[in-house]
Scaffold this motif. Structure first.
Motif, PDB file in Angstrom:
ATOM      1  N   SER A 199     -52.541  -6.326 -13.032  1.00  0.00           N
ATOM      2  CA  SER A 199     -52.391  -7.029 -11.580  1.00  0.00           C
ATOM      3  C   SER A 199     -51.072  -6.391 -10.767  1.00  0.00           C
ATOM      4  O   SER A 199     -50.597  -6.800  -9.734  1.00  0.00           O
ATOM      5  CB  SER A 199     -51.980  -8.463 -11.682  1.00  0.00           C
ATOM      6  OG  SER A 199     -50.696  -8.703 -12.336  1.00  0.00           O
ATOM      7  N   GLY A 200     -50.713  -5.228 -11.493  1.00  0.00           N
ATOM      8  CA  GLY A 200     -49.656  -4.537 -10.722  1.00  0.00           C
ATOM      9  C   GLY A 200     -48.349  -4.681 -11.320  1.00  0.00           C
ATOM     10  O   GLY A 200     -47.467  -3.733 -10.901  1.00  0.00           O
ATOM     11  N   VAL A 201     -48.089  -5.400 -12.215  1.00  0.00           N
ATOM     12  CA  VAL A 201     -46.879  -5.605 -12.818  1.00  0.00           C
ATOM     13  C   VAL A 201     -46.764  -5.836 -14.267  1.00  0.00           C
ATOM     14  O   VAL A 201     -47.899  -6.020 -15.069  1.00  0.00           O
ATOM     15  CB  VAL A 201     -46.215  -6.894 -12.260  1.00  0.00           C
ATOM     16  CG1 VAL A 201     -45.897  -6.846 -10.735  1.00  0.00           C
ATOM     17  CG2 VAL A 201     -46.769  -7.965 -12.512  1.00  0.00           C
ATOM     18  N   ASP A 202     -45.660  -5.487 -14.846  1.00  0.00           N
ATOM     19  CA  ASP A 202     -45.447  -5.741 -16.339  1.00  0.00           C
ATOM     20  C   ASP A 202     -44.187  -6.558 -16.508  1.00  0.00           C
ATOM     21  O   ASP A 202     -43.140  -6.115 -16.306  1.00  0.00           O
ATOM     22  CB  ASP A 202     -45.090  -4.582 -17.111  1.00  0.00           C
ATOM     23  CG  ASP A 202     -44.851  -4.451 -18.559  1.00  0.00           C
ATOM     24  OD1 ASP A 202     -45.190  -5.582 -18.954  1.00  0.00           O
ATOM     25  OD2 ASP A 202     -44.590  -3.594 -19.270  1.00  0.00           O
ATOM     26  N   GLY A 244     -40.884   1.127 -18.616  1.00  0.00           N
ATOM     27  CA  GLY A 244     -41.783  -0.064 -19.070  1.00  0.00           C
ATOM     28  C   GLY A 244     -42.288  -0.500 -17.594  1.00  0.00           C
ATOM     29  O   GLY A 244     -43.363  -1.518 -17.784  1.00  0.00           O
ATOM     30  N   SER A 245     -42.028   0.054 -16.626  1.00  0.00           N
ATOM     31  CA  SER A 245     -42.810  -0.172 -15.202  1.00  0.00           C
ATOM     32  C   SER A 245     -44.413   0.248 -15.155  1.00  0.00           C
ATOM     33  O   SER A 245     -44.615   1.246 -15.818  1.00  0.00           O
ATOM     34  CB  SER A 245     -41.995   0.058 -14.215  1.00  0.00           C
ATOM     35  OG  SER A 245     -40.682  -0.420 -14.029  1.00  0.00           O
ATOM     36  N   THR A 246     -45.144  -0.376 -14.486  1.00  0.00           N
ATOM     37  CA  THR A 246     -46.518  -0.025 -14.264  1.00  0.00           C
ATOM     38  C   THR A 246     -46.645   1.050 -13.142  1.00  0.00           C
ATOM     39  O   THR A 246     -45.470   1.338 -12.556  1.00  0.00           O
ATOM     40  CB  THR A 246     -47.537  -1.205 -13.921  1.00  0.00           C
ATOM     41  OG1 THR A 246     -46.913  -1.632 -12.238  1.00  0.00           O
ATOM     42  CG2 THR A 246     -47.439  -2.501 -14.639  1.00  0.00           C
ATOM     43  N   ILE A 247     -47.828   1.809 -13.384  1.00  0.00           N
ATOM     44  CA  ILE A 247     -47.653   2.708 -12.254  1.00  0.00           C
ATOM     45  C   ILE A 247     -47.431   2.259 -10.830  1.00  0.00           C
ATOM     46  O   ILE A 247     -46.979   2.748 -10.022  1.00  0.00           O
ATOM     47  CB  ILE A 247     -49.296   3.338 -12.050  1.00  0.00           C
ATOM     48  CG1 ILE A 247     -49.191   4.516 -13.716  1.00  0.00           C
ATOM     49  CG2 ILE A 247     -49.806   4.192 -10.990  1.00  0.00           C
ATOM     50  CD1 ILE A 247     -50.531   5.218 -13.771  1.00  0.00           C
ATOM     51  N   THR A 248     -48.106   1.056 -10.562  1.00  0.00           N
ATOM     52  CA  THR A 248     -48.084   0.348  -9.350  1.00  0.00           C
ATOM     53  C   THR A 248     -46.651   0.209  -9.262  1.00  0.00           C
ATOM     54  O   THR A 248     -46.225   0.440  -7.884  1.00  0.00           O
ATOM     55  CB  THR A 248     -48.761  -1.080  -9.230  1.00  0.00           C
ATOM     56  OG1 THR A 248     -50.168  -0.903  -9.529  1.00  0.00           O
ATOM     57  CG2 THR A 248     -48.460  -1.665  -7.838  1.00  0.00           C
ATOM     58  N   GLN A 249     -45.702  -0.326  -9.918  1.00  0.00           N
ATOM     59  CA  GLN A 249     -44.290  -0.394  -9.745  1.00  0.00           C
ATOM     60  C   GLN A 249     -43.649   0.797  -9.186  1.00  0.00           C
ATOM     61  O   GLN A 249     -42.591   0.735  -8.687  1.00  0.00           O
ATOM     62  CB  GLN A 249     -43.704  -1.104 -10.874  1.00  0.00           C
ATOM     63  CG  GLN A 249     -44.208  -2.611 -10.840  1.00  0.00           C
ATOM     64  CD  GLN A 249     -43.634  -3.273 -12.427  1.00  0.00           C
ATOM     65  OE1 GLN A 249     -44.276  -3.326 -13.329  1.00  0.00           O
ATOM     66  NE2 GLN A 249     -42.404  -3.716 -12.355  1.00  0.00           N
ATOM     67  N   GLN A 250     -44.037   1.722 -10.294  1.00  0.00           N
ATOM     68  CA  GLN A 250     -43.300   3.080  -9.891  1.00  0.00           C
ATOM     69  C   GLN A 250     -43.754   3.468  -8.631  1.00  0.00           C
ATOM     70  O   GLN A 250     -42.865   4.281  -7.799  1.00  0.00           O
ATOM     71  CB  GLN A 250     -43.594   3.935 -11.037  1.00  0.00           C
ATOM     72  CG  GLN A 250     -42.873   3.519 -12.517  1.00  0.00           C
ATOM     73  CD  GLN A 250     -43.621   4.666 -13.453  1.00  0.00           C
ATOM     74  OE1 GLN A 250     -43.047   5.891 -13.171  1.00  0.00           O
ATOM     75  NE2 GLN A 250     -44.111   4.056 -14.380  1.00  0.00           N
ATOM     76  N   TYR A 251     -44.876   3.382  -8.127  1.00  0.00           N
ATOM     77  CA  TYR A 251     -45.387   3.798  -6.701  1.00  0.00           C
ATOM     78  C   TYR A 251     -44.525   3.140  -5.805  1.00  0.00           C
ATOM     79  O   TYR A 251     -43.908   3.590  -4.818  1.00  0.00           O
ATOM     80  CB  TYR A 251     -46.702   3.401  -6.636  1.00  0.00           C
ATOM     81  CG  TYR A 251     -47.500   3.722  -5.278  1.00  0.00           C
ATOM     82  CD1 TYR A 251     -47.040   4.850  -4.387  1.00  0.00           C
ATOM     83  CD2 TYR A 251     -47.977   2.605  -4.728  1.00  0.00           C
ATOM     84  CE1 TYR A 251     -47.525   4.754  -3.171  1.00  0.00           C
ATOM     85  CE2 TYR A 251     -48.515   2.553  -3.435  1.00  0.00           C
ATOM     86  CZ  TYR A 251     -48.351   3.528  -2.592  1.00  0.00           C
ATOM     87  OH  TYR A 251     -48.773   3.718  -1.321  1.00  0.00           O
ATOM     88  N   VAL A 252     -44.505   1.850  -5.959  1.00  0.00           N
ATOM     89  CA  VAL A 252     -43.711   0.943  -4.894  1.00  0.00           C
ATOM     90  C   VAL A 252     -42.155   1.339  -4.879  1.00  0.00           C
ATOM     91  O   VAL A 252     -41.560   1.603  -3.882  1.00  0.00           O
ATOM     92  CB  VAL A 252     -43.930  -0.635  -5.483  1.00  0.00           C
ATOM     93  CG1 VAL A 252     -42.770  -1.394  -4.558  1.00  0.00           C
ATOM     94  CG2 VAL A 252     -45.027  -1.045  -5.037  1.00  0.00           C
ATOM     95  N   LEU A 282     -40.994  -6.100  -8.141  1.00  0.00           N
ATOM     96  CA  LEU A 282     -41.993  -7.178  -8.740  1.00  0.00           C
ATOM     97  C   LEU A 282     -42.756  -7.447  -7.701  1.00  0.00           C
ATOM     98  O   LEU A 282     -43.983  -7.728  -7.711  1.00  0.00           O
ATOM     99  CB  LEU A 282     -41.324  -8.026  -9.437  1.00  0.00           C
ATOM    100  CG  LEU A 282     -42.220  -8.863 -10.443  1.00  0.00           C
ATOM    101  CD1 LEU A 282     -42.695  -8.144 -11.404  1.00  0.00           C
ATOM    102  CD2 LEU A 282     -41.193 -10.343 -11.045  1.00  0.00           C
ATOM    103  N   VAL A 283     -42.193  -8.179  -6.641  1.00  0.00           N
ATOM    104  CA  VAL A 283     -42.990  -8.927  -5.460  1.00  0.00           C
ATOM    105  C   VAL A 283     -43.914  -7.977  -4.677  1.00  0.00           C
ATOM    106  O   VAL A 283     -44.961  -8.182  -4.465  1.00  0.00           O
ATOM    107  CB  VAL A 283     -41.807  -9.580  -4.377  1.00  0.00           C
ATOM    108  CG1 VAL A 283     -42.644 -10.098  -3.275  1.00  0.00           C
ATOM    109  CG2 VAL A 283     -41.129 -10.666  -5.402  1.00  0.00           C
ATOM    110  N   ILE A 284     -43.209  -6.795  -4.310  1.00  0.00           N
ATOM    111  CA  ILE A 284     -44.160  -5.958  -3.283  1.00  0.00           C
ATOM    112  C   ILE A 284     -45.088  -5.403  -4.216  1.00  0.00           C
ATOM    113  O   ILE A 284     -46.384  -5.262  -3.826  1.00  0.00           O
ATOM    114  CB  ILE A 284     -43.244  -4.706  -3.095  1.00  0.00           C
ATOM    115  CG1 ILE A 284     -42.243  -5.351  -1.948  1.00  0.00           C
ATOM    116  CG2 ILE A 284     -43.804  -3.729  -2.212  1.00  0.00           C
ATOM    117  CD1 ILE A 284     -41.035  -4.387  -1.627  1.00  0.00           C
ATOM    118  N   SER A 285     -45.073  -5.251  -5.661  1.00  0.00           N
ATOM    119  CA  SER A 285     -46.015  -4.604  -6.280  1.00  0.00           C
ATOM    120  C   SER A 285     -47.245  -5.691  -6.433  1.00  0.00           C
ATOM    121  O   SER A 285     -48.418  -5.272  -6.467  1.00  0.00           O
ATOM    122  CB  SER A 285     -45.370  -4.103  -8.029  1.00  0.00           C
ATOM    123  OG  SER A 285     -44.385  -3.251  -7.891  1.00  0.00           O
TER     124      SER A 285
END
Length: 747
Positions: free
Chosen positions: A114-117, A137-145, A163-166
């Motif tokens: 879902s975009g977060v770990d 440990g962040s997801t690709i989505t989190q790193q992109y954000v 976390l929220v924005i991801s």
């Protein structure tokens, strides 16, 4: 037992169970469980509130910054400009297996999560609170954000926002869009942001040409770009990045994205050594400036270009560009002593070379280096083109069907009086220009007048055509109008300002049989939001083919037997014209073959603060500087190299009439011209004494005389300086049409 004993027994013998209280009352199992669930509900409620209150922000200032990428015509990179070395590319431009290397390296569950770990984020928060520093440990989505919307700060607030924005971004954006954003915003080391810049920095290719092995290395780099750069990594760094590379590929096999046998055949792709970023030194700055100026003329604001994100492909041919630079070095710079010779220190060279069939600028020379002399000598418009304008006068005469004062239609065999300082006939503005070294030629045809660049002949011709019509032809051919372009006879001397770029367009139009050529240095310009709409450099016909081809026919004679003989060779068919302006302040050679049109010029520019035009006389200790000297030799050396040693192509000409051989006249036959039928217009003031020549008569000629004059020169008519140019600093007589600054050039 008495009452008292019974009472005591009741008090001391049988005791009641004590009531629950103290610490146990607050920390019983049920209490703890209830408290835990209460806190969870509170945290969830708080997170829900945060989720509602924290919006998805706009991109941060750096995330969308890109460099502009300038490329040669073959697609190789010329340079990049801008503070951030980034070129955003679409996911469709990245091979599928390369895309997957990033997922295998960073977030195998990317396409399902879902975009977060939560575990990784919680671990990161605890480490931040405890002061243990950065935690992965962040997801690709989190790193992109983090890259695109936030920043790299290691704070609790930033991590909560991440976390929220991801979560929101994962709901709103497609996974492929997120992956593309991540790949394009990440930093890979070597100053490269995004996969396109990284592919160039490490492997010298565009992202679309990366293979899976190279992609795995770039994906591995993201964990520690500086430590994992093979070129600077120590033994530990090389070992770790190799392990990481293997980890990425093994994950791809595990996820059925890579065949095991193909995996076993892969070898570690050692990247190229890093290269210093190319700046604006040498000709690069001039090329970039010319491209930006051209886009601005097409309606793309320079502020838009400076914002970055453009991929601009030039028409510049790498081979021909290199050849032009080498020819200037060989034929000019190697002969100058800029340190010890004050004249040599003033010399500026410029050139523009165009393919007449397409209008593409294939090579350009703006000066010694854009970091030393920011004014481009190729595009500057503050010097006079001098006698390179005379073919325009002839073209206008032919196109307009103009007649001499005797009513004869002007053609290549029309005969004019070539007497120096002869007053023009038929003009309201008196004009009597001097020929080179005040030389008289007697009666000559147009071909000889062009070969020798006889000012008095073309002064009369411009009156016969009318200055207004000549100017109209010049503008049709692509010259620029301005206050320095008068509709008076003096324009025959090329007294208006022009650049090598402008004159290359004029001569390329003649080369292209009269279809207008507007030099274009930009082949394409694209941005993620739009693509520039560029016009065809070859436009409508502005001269009849017969007119253009007849002028070419005449200009062939200039190269074969006239002032442009330094460019004559059997290796190619050529036509051209020399030019030297007043006081030798500029010297030009504009010429073309069927395949290439090139204009070369020298300018005398004071090195003192404020600049200013100065004479070129004495350049390389050679006496007079003129178009038949250094410019013609540069042109010849460049053209020979640009055409790979020569060409069998010949001009395909449709001419009005061939040039008839000029008869050899005796001195007694050099009497007044056949052309004027009226008495010369009276002068408005007393005659002036001619000013002395810039060059003493004993100056050694630069080029030999190729053909004898049509009349035997009288006493004192021997040429000084370079007899091959046929030009001089012409001194007007009284009443001559002289704009401010003395229009005495035009050779």
């Amino acid at each position: 037992m008495g009452r008292g004993e019974a009472g005591r027994a009741g008090r001391h013998g049988t005791r009641r169970a004590p009531k629950e209280g103290g610490i146990r009352r607050f920390f019983g199992p049920k209490k703890l469980l209830g408290t835990f669930f209460g806190l969870c509900l509170l945290a969830m409620g708080g997170f829900f509130v945060i989720y509602l209150l924290v919006p998805v922000p706009s991109a941060n200032a750096q995330a969308e910054m890109q460099s502009n990428v300038y490329k040669y015509s073959d697609g190789t990179v010329l340079t990049r400009t801008g503070r951030i070395n980034r070129e955003i590319v679409g996911l469709e431009q990245i091979p599928k297996e390369v895309q997957r290397t990033f997922v295998a390296a960073e977030n195998k569950s990317f396409y399902q999560d879902s975009g977060v770990d939560l575990k990784g984020t919680a671990r990161g928060l605890l480490n931040t609170v405890s002061g243990k520093g950065k935690q992965g440990g962040s997801t690709i989505t989190q790193q992109y954000v983090k890259n695109y919307y936030l920043n790299q700060d290691q704070t609790i607030t930033r991590k909560l926002k991440e976390l929220v924005i991801s979560l929101k971004v994962d709901r709103k954006k497609d996974k492929n869009e997120i992956l593309a954003g991540y790949i394009n915003t990440s930093y890979y080391g070597r100053g490269a942001y995004g996969i396109q810049a990284a592919a160039q920095a490490y492997y010298g290719v565009d992202a679309e040409r990366l293979n899976v092995s190279q992609g795995a290395y770039l994906a591995a780099l993201l964990q520690a770009p500086s430590q994992y750069d093979w070129a600077v990594a120590g033994d530990t760094g090389k070992r770790l990045v190799t392990q990481r590379w293997n980890y990425v590929l093994d994950n791809m096999v595990e996820m059925d994205w890579l065949d095991a046998s193909a995996r076993s055949a892969l070898k570690f792709p050692v990247p190229h050594e890093p290269k210093a970023a190319r700046g604006m030194e040498g000709q690069t700055g001039y090329l970039v400036e010319a491209a930006d100026d051209e886009l601005a003329r097409q309606g793309i604001d320079k502020a838009d270009i400076e914002a970055g994100g453009w991929t601009i492909t030039l028409n510049i041919d790498r081979k021909r560009q290199k050849q032009l630079e080498q020819s200037v070095d060989k034929e000019l710079e190697s002969k100058l002593d800029r340190e010890n010779n004050t004249t040599d220190a003033t010399v500026q060279a410029g050139a523009t070379s165009v393919d007449p069939r397409t209008g593409h600028v294939v090579a350009l020379y703006g000066g010694r280096s854009a970091t030393e002399h920011w004014i481009s000598n190729a595009t500057r418009e503050d010097y006079q083109p001098a006698s390179t304008f005379k073919p325009v006068v002839l073209a206008s005469a032919l196109e307009n069907g103009s007649e001499t004062q005797d009513g004869e239609k002007i053609g290549v065999n029309t005969r004019y009086d070539g007497t120096s300082k002869r007053k023009v006939v038929g003009s309201d503005t008196p004009f009597a220009p001097e020929n080179e070294d005040d030389r008289d030629y007697g009666t000559v045809n147009v071909q000889t007048a062009m070969n020798k660049s006889i000012n008095s002949v073309f002064a009369q011709m411009v009156v016969d055509v009318t200055p207004a019509k000549v100017k109209r032809t010049a503008l049709d051919l692509g010259m620029r109008d301005g206050e320095d372009f008068p509709e008076r006879p003096a324009i025959t001397l090329g007294v208006m300002n022009a650049s090598t770029w402008d004159m290359a367009g004029v001569y390329a139009t003649l080369d292209n049989h009269g279809r207008k050529v507007t030099p274009a240095i930009v082949r394409s310009a694209s941005h993620k939001d739009r693509t520039a709409d560029l016009p065809d450099p070859v436009g409508k016909r502005v001269l009849s083919r017969e007119t253009a081809d007849t002028v070419t026919h005449v200009l062939q004679g200039v190269v074969d037997n006239g002032s442009g003989s330094a460019a004559d060779t059997s290796a190619y068919d050529a036509a051209g014209k020399t030019g030297t302006s007043e006081d030798n302040k500029s010297a030009w050679f504009a010429a073309y073959t069927p395949q290439l049109t090139t204009v070369v010029a020298l300018f005398g520019e004071s090195p003192k603060e404020g600049g200013g035009q100065v004479t070129l006389t004495g350049t390389a200790n050679s006496g007079r500087a003129n178009g038949g000297g250094f410019p013609a030799r540069i042109w010849a050396d460049y053209t020979l190299g640009a055409l790979n040693g020569g060409s069998d192509a010949r001009f395909d000409l449709e001419i009005a009439e061939p040039v008839r051989e000029e008869p050899t006249l005796t001195p007694s036959e050099t009497a007044p011209s056949e052309t004027p039928s009226t008495e010369p217009a009276p002068t408005t003031s007393a005659p002036q004494e001619p000013e002395p020549s810039d060059t003493p008569s004993e100056s050694a000629p630069e080029t030999p005389e190729e053909s004898p004059p049509v009349t035997e020169p009288g006493p004192g008519n021997t040429l000084s300086g370079d007899p091959g140019d046929g030009e001089t600093g012409d001194v007007p007589t009284a009443g001559a049409d002289v704009p401010e600054g003395r229009a005495t050039g035009g050779h």
